[in-house]
Design an enzyme around this catalytic site. Structure first.
Site, PDB file in Angstrom:
ATOM      1  N   GLY A   1      49.550  18.024 -12.022  1.00 30.84           N
ATOM      2  CA  GLY A   1      49.196  16.647 -12.394  1.00 30.84           C
ATOM      3  C   GLY A   1      47.713  16.535 -12.721  1.00 30.84           C
ATOM      4  O   GLY A   1      47.078  15.516 -12.441  1.00 30.84           O
TER       5      GLY A   1
ATOM      6  N   GLY B   1      46.238  13.521 -14.778  1.00 31.02           N
ATOM      7  CA  GLY B   1      46.384  12.174 -14.242  1.00 31.02           C
ATOM      8  C   GLY B   1      45.098  11.587 -13.684  1.00 31.02           C
ATOM      9  O   GLY B   1      44.024  12.195 -13.780  1.00 31.02           O
ATOM     10  N   GLN B   2      45.231  10.400 -13.096  1.00 33.42           N
ATOM     11  CA  GLN B   2      44.046   9.673 -12.633  1.00 33.42           C
ATOM     12  C   GLN B   2      43.290  10.456 -11.557  1.00 33.42           C
ATOM     13  O   GLN B   2      42.075  10.595 -11.624  1.00 33.42           O
ATOM     14  CB  GLN B   2      44.468   8.291 -12.091  1.00 33.42           C
ATOM     15  CG  GLN B   2      43.299   7.342 -11.931  1.00 33.42           C
ATOM     16  CD  GLN B   2      43.629   6.107 -11.107  1.00 33.42           C
ATOM     17  OE1 GLN B   2      44.677   6.034 -10.471  1.00 33.42           O
ATOM     18  NE2 GLN B   2      42.732   5.143 -11.105  1.00 33.42           N
TER      19      GLN B   2
ATOM     20  N   ASP C   1      49.870  20.508 -15.975  1.00 32.06           N
ATOM     21  CA  ASP C   1      50.471  19.183 -16.171  1.00 32.06           C
ATOM     22  C   ASP C   1      51.577  19.345 -17.200  1.00 32.06           C
ATOM     23  O   ASP C   1      51.664  20.390 -17.852  1.00 32.06           O
ATOM     24  CB  ASP C   1      49.414  18.166 -16.664  1.00 32.06           C
ATOM     25  CG  ASP C   1      49.802  16.736 -16.291  1.00 32.06           C
ATOM     26  OD1 ASP C   1      50.861  16.262 -16.742  1.00 32.06           O
ATOM     27  OD2 ASP C   1      49.058  16.096 -15.529  1.00 32.06           O
ATOM     28  N   ILE C   2      52.398  18.291 -17.378  1.00 28.79           N
ATOM     29  CA  ILE C   2      53.384  18.366 -18.461  1.00 28.79           C
ATOM     30  C   ILE C   2      52.774  17.879 -19.774  1.00 28.79           C
ATOM     31  O   ILE C   2      53.394  17.966 -20.814  1.00 28.79           O
ATOM     32  CB  ILE C   2      54.686  17.567 -18.159  1.00 28.79           C
ATOM     33  CG1 ILE C   2      54.363  16.144 -17.697  1.00 28.79           C
ATOM     34  CG2 ILE C   2      55.557  18.301 -17.176  1.00 28.79           C
ATOM     35  CD1 ILE C   2      55.585  15.239 -17.666  1.00 28.79           C
TER      36      ILE C   2
ATOM     37  N   ASP D   1      55.893  22.350 -15.767  1.00 28.78           N
ATOM     38  CA  ASP D   1      56.716  21.245 -15.281  1.00 28.78           C
ATOM     39  C   ASP D   1      57.143  21.537 -13.846  1.00 28.78           C
ATOM     40  O   ASP D   1      57.910  22.462 -13.597  1.00 28.78           O
ATOM     41  CB  ASP D   1      57.947  21.095 -16.195  1.00 28.78           C
ATOM     42  CG  ASP D   1      58.794  19.885 -15.819  1.00 28.78           C
ATOM     43  OD1 ASP D   1      58.460  19.211 -14.823  1.00 28.78           O
ATOM     44  OD2 ASP D   1      59.779  19.627 -16.533  1.00 28.78           O
TER      45      ASP D   1
ATOM     46  N   TYR E   1      59.049   3.348  -5.765  1.00 27.03           N
ATOM     47  CA  TYR E   1      57.877   4.201  -5.548  1.00 27.03           C
ATOM     48  C   TYR E   1      57.571   4.310  -4.046  1.00 27.03           C
ATOM     49  O   TYR E   1      57.370   5.412  -3.520  1.00 27.03           O
ATOM     50  CB  TYR E   1      56.697   3.587  -6.298  1.00 27.03           C
ATOM     51  CG  TYR E   1      55.380   4.273  -6.098  1.00 27.03           C
ATOM     52  CD1 TYR E   1      55.126   5.509  -6.673  1.00 27.03           C
ATOM     53  CD2 TYR E   1      54.366   3.671  -5.357  1.00 27.03           C
ATOM     54  CE1 TYR E   1      53.902   6.132  -6.505  1.00 27.03           C
ATOM     55  CE2 TYR E   1      53.145   4.278  -5.189  1.00 27.03           C
ATOM     56  CZ  TYR E   1      52.911   5.511  -5.767  1.00 27.03           C
ATOM     57  OH  TYR E   1      51.691   6.119  -5.596  1.00 27.03           O
TER      58      TYR E   1
ATOM     59  N   LYS F   1      57.673   7.556  -1.589  1.00 25.01           N
ATOM     60  CA  LYS F   1      56.499   8.033  -0.857  1.00 25.01           C
ATOM     61  C   LYS F   1      56.795   8.108   0.645  1.00 25.01           C
ATOM     62  O   LYS F   1      56.375   9.036   1.325  1.00 25.01           O
ATOM     63  CB  LYS F   1      55.289   7.125  -1.121  1.00 25.01           C
ATOM     64  CG  LYS F   1      54.682   7.295  -2.504  1.00 25.01           C
ATOM     65  CD  LYS F   1      54.066   8.685  -2.681  1.00 25.01           C
ATOM     66  CE  LYS F   1      53.421   8.870  -4.039  1.00 25.01           C
ATOM     67  NZ  LYS F   1      52.981  10.265  -4.287  1.00 25.01           N
TER      68      LYS F   1
HETATM   69  N1  SER Z   1      48.127   2.513  -6.968  1.00 23.01           N
HETATM   70  C1  SER Z   1      49.524   2.769  -6.860  1.00 23.01           C
HETATM   71  C2  SER Z   1      50.335   1.785  -7.616  1.00 23.01           C
HETATM   72  O1  SER Z   1      49.899   0.672  -7.778  1.00 23.01           O
HETATM   73  C3  SER Z   1      49.926   2.716  -5.441  1.00 23.01           C
HETATM   74  O2  SER Z   1      49.723   3.919  -4.841  1.00 23.01           O
HETATM   75  O3  SER Z   1      51.411   2.118  -8.003  1.00 23.01           O
END
Ligand code: SER
Length: 316
Positions: A8, A11-12, A34-35, A52, A142, A146
């Protein structure tokens, strides 16, 4: 000699953590994957490859071929996007962490880092100063993924002695990559829109307080946790991290100090309900005690740097 795999890296978090890890461990020892294509400095500053994490055979071959000792698995579908395709998001978020954990067990990785989130909490959790151990009934896909991931991390630690470490990140604010479909991402968008158009339409209500953190503090905390003595760590699910708490009206007021004619309007969408189910502030005393986590940035300091850097990025 550590050989680190970052999954990843476009990503951010990954796009900044990869650079920090390369400074600490040597460019050639941090393998970014990353993909999708990652930012230029990630691709050119050391090894980068498209990989991947959902393909466990390719993953294991990569890890063996490159003699990887540590994995940072950062790839995930964030809260807002996950609500649009719930089963697909569940599959990606769960199967990827299980692939990495099982790989760790099978080949004996030294350490794994996996990010959790304030999204593990839900509407029945105490919202203010949310403790490390408390009621957790997440109401988003999500958040459920988690929370399940946290349980699996702890399970692999208890059952196989796998050294997995994790942080429940607050909303992360950064300027390097675009916001990625999360509920807390309004606090990233606001800076880009303020610099571009001097106005922002917020998808949360003005009083929707959430815990947030500026990326440099998140990167420092991550590296600190990963370098802490294993026997000091009392949490093997995921550590609460507090950062700074504010709402859209407060961040808008801070932006206005730099851009006086900045205007914010509010048009809450489905993410308002997600925000209401998450903590407004977090108690991170366990992380402070176990591995001395601390932060440098408050809201004014972060706002100043964000506006400067976003302006540079947009050539304004
Ligand atoms: N920042 C993330 C979101 O808003 C939460 O971990 O999905």
């Amino acid at each position: 000699m550590e050989k680190i795999l970052v999954i990843g890296s476009a990503g951010q978090i990954g796009s900044e953590l990869t650079i920090a890890l390369r400074k600490n461990y040597g460019e050639e020892n941090v393998f970014a994957t990353d993909i999708k294509q990652a930012p230029k400095d990630v691709v050119e500053g050391g090894p980068f490859q498209i990989l991947d994490v959902m393909n466990e055979k390719n993953l294991i071959h990569f890890v063996i071929r490159n003699k990887i000792t540590q994995v940072y698995h950062l790839a995930a579908v964030l809260s807002g996007n996950a609500e649009k395709l719930p089963l697909q998001a569940w599959d990606i978020n769960m199967r990827s962490v299980l692939n990495v954990l099982d790989l760790g067990r099978e080949i004996g990785l030294k350490k794994i880092f996996w990010p959790s989130s304030i999204a593990v909490f839900g509407p029945t959790t105490p919202r203010v100063n949310t403790p490390q151990l408390t009621v957790m009934e997440p109401s988003t896909v999500y958040g459920i993924s988690k929370q399940a991931g946290e349980r699996w991390c702890e399970y692999y630690f208890n059952k196989y002695g796998l050294d997995v470490r994790s942080i429940r990140y607050p909303g992360l604010i950064s300027y390097k990559t675009e916001a990625g479909g999360g509920t807390t991402d309004y606090a990233v968008e606001i800076f880009f829109d303020a610099v571009k158009n001097k106005k922002y339409e917020c998808f949360l209500k003005e009083d929707a307080s959430l815990p947030m953190m500026f990326m440099p503090d998140a990167i420092d905390s991550t590296i600190k946790l990963m370098e802490a003595d294993a026997d000091k760590l009392t949490i093997r699910s995921s550590y609460n991290l507090g950062g700074i708490s504010f709402n859209p009206a407060e961040i808008a007021a801070e932006v206005k100090k730099h851009i006086p004619d900045f205007q914010i309007t509010y048009k809450p969408d489905f993410r308002q309900k997600i925000a209401e189910s998450w903590p407004a502030s977090i108690d991170d005393s366990v992380a402070r005690k176990d591995w001395d986590c601390k932060y440098e940035y408050d809201l004014p300091k972060m706002t100043k740097v964000m506006l400067e850097e976003v302006s540079k990025k947009l050539n304004k």
